[in-house]
Motif scaffolding. Sequence first.
Motif, PDB file in Angstrom:
ATOM      1  N   GLY A 192      42.583  37.754  36.582  1.00 47.81           N
ATOM      2  CA  GLY A 192      41.770  36.894  35.734  1.00 47.81           C
ATOM      3  C   GLY A 192      40.960  35.878  36.517  1.00 47.81           C
ATOM      4  N   ALA A 193      40.875  36.041  37.843  1.00 43.47           N
ATOM      5  CA  ALA A 193      40.213  35.041  38.679  1.00 43.47           C
ATOM      6  C   ALA A 193      38.720  34.932  38.374  1.00 43.47           C
ATOM      7  N   LEU A 194      38.059  36.070  38.185  1.00 47.34           N
ATOM      8  CA  LEU A 194      36.620  36.029  37.932  1.00 47.34           C
ATOM      9  C   LEU A 194      36.301  35.407  36.583  1.00 47.34           C
ATOM     10  N   ASP A 197      39.554  40.071  33.459  1.00 49.04           N
ATOM     11  CA  ASP A 197      38.311  40.324  34.192  1.00 49.04           C
ATOM     12  C   ASP A 197      37.677  41.641  33.764  1.00 49.04           C
ATOM     13  N   ILE A 198      38.488  42.669  33.640  1.00 55.31           N
ATOM     14  CA  ILE A 198      37.981  43.989  33.254  1.00 55.31           C
ATOM     15  C   ILE A 198      37.551  43.992  31.797  1.00 55.31           C
ATOM     16  N   TYR A 253      40.131  26.575  40.686  1.00 58.36           N
ATOM     17  CA  TYR A 253      40.753  27.223  39.538  1.00 58.36           C
ATOM     18  C   TYR A 253      40.957  28.717  39.781  1.00 58.36           C
ATOM     19  N   GLY A 254      39.955  29.360  40.378  1.00 58.40           N
ATOM     20  CA  GLY A 254      40.067  30.797  40.618  1.00 58.40           C
ATOM     21  C   GLY A 254      41.221  31.138  41.543  1.00 58.40           C
ATOM     22  N   GLY A 255      41.422  30.334  42.588  1.00 57.74           N
ATOM     23  CA  GLY A 255      42.536  30.568  43.496  1.00 57.74           C
ATOM     24  C   GLY A 255      43.882  30.320  42.851  1.00 57.74           C
ATOM     25  N   GLU A 315      34.392  43.829  35.628  1.00 55.26           N
ATOM     26  CA  GLU A 315      34.395  43.715  37.081  1.00 55.26           C
ATOM     27  C   GLU A 315      35.706  43.092  37.527  1.00 55.26           C
ATOM     28  N   SER A 316      35.960  43.211  38.815  1.00 56.04           N
ATOM     29  CA  SER A 316      37.190  42.662  39.370  1.00 56.04           C
ATOM     30  C   SER A 316      36.881  41.952  40.670  1.00 56.04           C
TER      31      SER A 316
END
Length: 458
Positions: free
Chosen positions: A41-43, A410-411, A33-35, A416-417
Amino acid sequence: MPEPTPFNGSNTAWLLISTALVLLMTPGLALFYGGLNRAKGALNMMMMSFSAIGLVSVIWLFYGFSMSFGTDTAGGLIGDLTSFPGTKTFLAETDLWGATGIPVYVFMAFQMTFAVITVALISGAISDRAKFAGWLLFALGWATLVYFPVAHNVWGGGWIFQKLHPLDFAGGTAVHINAGAAALGVALVLGKRIGWPRESMKPHNVPFVALGAGLLWFGWFGFNAGSELTVDSVTGLAFINTQVATAAAVLGWVIVEWIRDRKPTLVGASSGAIAGLVAITPACGFIDPWSAVLLGLVAGVLCALAVSLKYRFGFDDSLDVVGVHFVGGWIGTLWLGFFAHVGTNPSIESAFGAKDGLFFGGGAGQLGSQAGAAAIVTVWSFAVAFGLAWIIEKTIGFRVKPEAETEGIDISEHAESGYDLSNPGGSSGSSGAFALAGLGKSASAPAAQAPASESVAG
């Protein structure tokens, strides 16, 4: 609980290995999902999977296992909460799970991993726009009101099992149709991402997608073959069916891409693998291997076509949970109505009270049972997910503010990023995560310009 038999070390060892394999699937899902997601928004996407491990594991111990596999109560809708409470001690020598000879704790842990990944699957439909607090509250409510009762009805001897006798070896209805219907419900409440479908939202990290798919494929052998709960010929059948169906689905998806788009893709091959794994899950212990190959091809083709339905109907299922898990789950569940074979696994009749599929002379009865169970789960899961998401949105808020979504969730949600784009040469000072958080909007601008993500249909 069925009458216990003496402890069986071989079965216990196999189920412990299978439990570890299934647990690995959720971090694999996080990578997949992250990829597929946008970089900014990956994290958050991955965090929703990891948080499901934490939240669902705890509530499963205290009441989820009892609701799912406890003694029938409320007319068979749920299990008795006093059956396996988290405060009770179970002895390894005497408290065994039925005829398998497996300690209760081992079976409890195995089924815990199923509950974890089912909840995590839903998150793929709402990427880039859900508050993390809203997600946690939704996950808690949906697991309690939907997953635990459905698991009891399908696997725990509940009402659906008693009335319809559906076949579901490892989770076509209880996991994939269940999660897919919920994904559609919550996606409709949260609405479309800003810019969708006008903007192209492509995967930001295709190697992550392939790595995640590979880990899911690897772990799925524990998911499917482990569901036999013992080491016998059916375990081997489920294992080989899982492999050949998944392989065929990869080919089916790639063929569709080749014909439709002139170019086969790694994202497509990875998604085809997931579609095949989903479809074979309910059927892996009940059909012949040649039928598993055919099932995989059909699932690969139909799921590749189904992911475009969100554009036709206008719902933003970000990472195609509906197109892959919901559609694939229905394909595998209905397949049993045609191809279930008692000659392959006699427990179809002896343990499940089910019949041969239509193509093996069993008539249309089993097909009706499969469709009825899938329809009940679909309606219940969708309705509760939609209602829960609507209540959360109207109270604490489920969707982030537009500026947070634009700059990067994410932020705004985690400070964090995944990628420190502010200092490519390295730093001896603050970590990249906090440096980005401190720089605010200017630091998040490169992430906002990174390739957007769309799962399969891109």
